[in-house]
Design a protein around this motif. Sequence first.
Motif, short mmCIF file in Angstrom:
data_model
loop_
_atom_site.label_atom_id
_atom_site.label_comp_id
_atom_site.label_asym_id
_atom_site.label_seq_id
_atom_site.Cartn_x
_atom_site.Cartn_y
_atom_site.Cartn_z
N ALA A 32 3.71 -31.23 34.42
CA ALA A 32 2.64 -31.31 33.58
C ALA A 32 2.49 -29.76 32.76
O ALA A 32 3.01 -28.90 33.49
CB ALA A 32 1.45 -32.01 34.30
N PHE B 253 1.73 -29.89 26.37
CA PHE B 253 2.60 -30.23 27.40
C PHE B 253 3.35 -28.74 27.43
O PHE B 253 3.53 -27.86 28.37
CB PHE B 253 3.55 -31.30 27.15
CG PHE B 253 4.55 -31.16 28.09
CD1 PHE B 253 4.49 -31.68 29.47
CD2 PHE B 253 5.82 -31.14 27.93
CE1 PHE B 253 5.38 -31.78 30.59
CE2 PHE B 253 7.03 -31.13 28.80
CZ PHE B 253 6.58 -31.48 30.19
N VAL C 65 2.77 -35.96 29.80
CA VAL C 65 2.91 -35.27 28.84
C VAL C 65 1.47 -35.50 27.89
O VAL C 65 1.12 -36.58 27.73
CB VAL C 65 4.12 -35.77 27.75
CG1 VAL C 65 4.36 -34.81 26.63
CG2 VAL C 65 5.23 -35.74 28.45
N GLN C 66 0.85 -34.39 27.33
CA GLN C 66 -0.16 -34.60 26.32
C GLN C 66 0.02 -33.43 25.27
O GLN C 66 0.56 -32.31 25.36
CB GLN C 66 -1.25 -34.40 27.27
CG GLN C 66 -1.98 -32.84 27.23
CD GLN C 66 -1.16 -31.96 28.37
OE1 GLN C 66 -0.32 -32.85 29.08
NE2 GLN C 66 -1.54 -30.84 28.24
N ALA D 6 4.76 -31.78 22.57
CA ALA D 6 6.16 -31.42 23.05
C ALA D 6 7.22 -31.37 22.09
O ALA D 6 7.72 -32.37 21.55
CB ALA D 6 6.34 -32.55 24.15
N ALA E 136 2.97 -40.50 28.44
CA ALA E 136 2.16 -39.65 27.61
C ALA E 136 1.10 -40.12 27.32
O ALA E 136 0.88 -41.21 27.19
CB ALA E 136 3.04 -39.14 26.35
N THR F 84 -0.21 -37.97 21.40
CA THR F 84 0.99 -36.85 21.68
C THR F 84 1.89 -36.63 20.72
O THR F 84 2.15 -37.89 20.01
CB THR F 84 1.44 -37.07 23.20
OG1 THR F 84 0.45 -37.03 24.14
CG2 THR F 84 2.45 -35.88 23.42
#
Length: 262
Positions: free
Chosen positions: A55, A61, A109-110, A113, A129, A133
Amino acid sequence: MEDEILKVDVTDGIARLVMNRPAKLNALSDAMLAALTERLTTLAADPDVRVIILAGAGKAFCAGHDLKEMQAGRAAPDGGAAYFNDLFARCGALMQLIPVLPQPVIAEVQGIATAAGCQLVASCDMAIAAEGTRFGVNGVNIGLFCSTPMVALTRNIGRKAAFELLTTGQFIDAARATELGLINRAVPQDTLEAETRHLAQTVAAKLSAAVKIGKRAFYEQAQMDLAQAYAHTGRVMADNMLLRDTNEGINAFLEKRRPDWA
């Protein structure tokens, strides 16, 4: 410690690694690459760790490579050639390490990315995610084609979709990333950590030896033609059947009880 570049927590067989450089959007600096490589290598040898979560702290992310650090490399007499080649080799080694780890790795994921950060998501075995995101291999927008992220991306999604992302530098949202197969699913931001841990717990509850065998075979067979893949996985399943705990698991299923795994 809050100032650690990589925060690690191991609970109930699940190791959660949090890239902790939020002010830099968790960019893959030299230090971050080294920390991730060292920690993942260590966890690979830990029989008590059954699943790994990766994370990022803060609002992202991972935003890819540290561009300021990369630009500083140009000060070398060769204009940065040696540094750039070494950097991308080290990054590539990290991405290749993830699939060969014995434990499944789940990206949590936030935010964003992008570039090598998107590559990192694609390199993980699974990914969840937060809704909203954004994903992109957007190096082309600054004149740097995402050639190394392309390797992981094209092994996750269709070629035409990948090429469009690589050549336009456009971003996609979590819903589209799910459609393309880059991530497993999108969930509300406030449930992201819980949903990711639930997936990790589900996998961690399985027979660890079987999951390790299966992960290795998953990537091995993907590189083979159809006949080779069936021959190889047939041997893998035969070896799996010979495990004491597999025998116990099948007997427990037939006898309608919980398995007594060692």
